[in-house]
Design a protein around this motif. Structure first.
Motif, mmCIF file in Angstrom:
data_model
loop_
_atom_site.group_PDB
_atom_site.id
_atom_site.type_symbol
_atom_site.label_atom_id
_atom_site.label_comp_id
_atom_site.label_asym_id
_atom_site.label_seq_id
_atom_site.Cartn_x
_atom_site.Cartn_y
_atom_site.Cartn_z
ATOM 1 N N ILE A 250 7.458 10.735 -6.245
ATOM 2 C CA ILE A 250 6.064 10.304 -6.273
ATOM 3 C C ILE A 250 5.470 10.162 -4.779
ATOM 4 O O ILE A 250 4.385 10.471 -4.703
ATOM 5 C CB ILE A 250 5.819 9.012 -7.027
ATOM 6 N N GLY A 251 6.215 9.410 -3.893
ATOM 7 C CA GLY A 251 5.842 9.407 -2.610
ATOM 8 C C GLY A 251 5.181 10.637 -1.936
ATOM 9 O O GLY A 251 4.414 10.567 -1.205
ATOM 10 N N GLU A 252 6.244 11.578 -2.160
ATOM 11 C CA GLU A 252 5.988 12.856 -1.565
ATOM 12 C C GLU A 252 4.701 13.350 -1.920
ATOM 13 O O GLU A 252 3.691 13.691 -1.275
ATOM 14 C CB GLU A 252 7.256 13.846 -1.724
ATOM 15 N N ARG A 253 4.369 13.327 -3.145
ATOM 16 C CA ARG A 253 3.107 13.983 -3.636
ATOM 17 C C ARG A 253 2.027 13.138 -3.099
ATOM 18 O O ARG A 253 0.891 13.556 -3.095
ATOM 19 C CB ARG A 253 3.089 14.005 -5.379
ATOM 20 N N LEU A 254 2.095 11.926 -3.560
ATOM 21 C CA LEU A 254 0.936 10.934 -2.827
ATOM 22 C C LEU A 254 0.792 11.403 -1.407
ATOM 23 O O LEU A 254 -0.582 11.211 -1.022
ATOM 24 C CB LEU A 254 1.576 9.582 -3.034
#
Ligand code: F6P
Length: 343
Positions: A250-254
């Motif tokens: 999720i962090g990377e997409r965010l």
């Protein structure tokens, strides 16, 4: 004299060794014997045990992890698993079993109390702090402090480079670690599994902050958070024996979305298992110790099907079945406090 078994199951966390030490010290004081079962339910299925005497537990108070080892083994998902567990419980001549675990490990304990091993006492463990019926689980405080320190460190580099840094924090179903570490570390936005993420709102908060002269931001996100209309970001589709996917991503997409939408250089830092490792804080050592002593008292007095718990500053016992029936999600009053500092 009674014979007490102890196992630690599920994800490890700081504070497990203080629990094991407390169980052995309390039991030995009363002339009882403790048998350590290795690697959670796996050890009981395979009759893999370790002698737990005063020598075995000497010097473990400050050590992270668990000297007994752990696994995410579910005997209910193994052919003949439950039968083996029951046979081995008898073979070992145990009068009681102390099970240290989170929702999954304790969930198995609840089933076993109905399927032939009623003499079980539970101790709640998880860095996620998502078990109900207890104010805190041990392991949580250490994880929060580790994540807070990481946020402190990310601040100085984010500020120097005028960047947004997204920090991905553990928390499968509940955002307790992200919320506490985010408040303590001064995160500018905190995103948790309880509240679907609206990327436009996140970008608006960062823009608001930048418009008052701040040229960097820290976004704390729980690994279990989900985008509003999208699906959960999965690392892999394979499920473990308790039906969980391995989270992460999720962090990377965010970070990608933030950089695209507001044009500010954005980086990602995934804390991962660093949050589960290392030496327990004083709080977790004390809580683990109190839980261990109370669990032996319950086992000795035949109060089975119970779980030790923290209520205010008191150690109490609660029904094990009730404790694992619902997850404890983030208190929205606390999240409202965190929101005061967003943007
Ligand atoms: O349940 C505790 C936890 O640390 C979660 O926060 C995380 O999603 C999961 O365990 C990771 O599990 P594993 O050690 O199997 O990667």
């Amino acid at each position: 004299m009674s014979k007490i078994g102890i196992l630690t199951g599920g994800g490890d966390c700081p504070g497990l060794n203080p629990v094991i030490r407390a169980v052995v010290r309390k039991a030995c004081n009363e002339g009882d014997e403790v048998v350590g079962i290795k690697d959670g339910w796996k050890g009981l299925m395979e009759l893999d045990t370790a002698k737990l005497d005063l020598t075995a537990i000497s010097g473990i108070l400050s050590r992270g992890g668990t000297i007994l080892g752990t696994s995410r083994t579910n005997p209910y998902k193994k052919e003949g698993g439950v039968l083996k567990v029951k046979e081995n419980f008898k073979k070992l001549g145990l009068d009681s079993l102390i099970v240290v675990g989170g929702e999954d490990t304790l969930g198995v304990a609840v089933k076993l109390t109905k399927d032939g091993i009623p003499n079980i006492v539970g101790i709640p463990k998880t860095i996620d702090n998502d078990l109900s019926s207890t104010d805190y689980t041990f392991g949580f405080d250490t994880a929060v402090n580790t994540a807070m320190e990481a946020i402190d460190r990310l601040h100085t580099t984010a500020e120097s480079h005028h960047r947004v840094i997204v920090v991905e924090i553990m928390g499968r179903h509940a955002g307790w670690i992200a919320t506490h570490a985010g408040i303590a570390g001064g995160a500018d936005v905190i995103l948790i599994p309880e509240l679907p993420v609206d990327i436009d709102e996140v970008c608006a908060l960062i823009k608001k902050r930048h418009s008052r002269g701040k040229r960097f931001s820290i976004v704390a996100v729980s690994e279990g958070a989900q985008f509003k209309k999208g699906t959960m970001v999965l690392q892999e589709e394979k499920l473990d024996e308790f039906g969980h996917v391995r989270l992460g991503g999720i962090g990377e997409r965010l970070a990608g979305e933030i950089e695209k939408k507001i044009g500010c250089e954005t980086r990602i830092s995934i804390l991962g298992h660093i949050q589960r490792g290392g030496t327990p804080t004083a709080f977790d050592r004390v809580l683990g110790t109190r839980f261990g002593v109370k669990a032996v008292e319950l086992a000795k007095s035949g109060k089975f099907g119970r779980m030790v718990a923290l209520s205010g500053n008191k150690i109490i016992d609660v029904a094990l079945e009730k404790a694992v029936s619902t997850l404890k999600t983030v208190d929205m009053e606390l999240y409202e406090v965190a929101k005061v500092f967003f943007g």
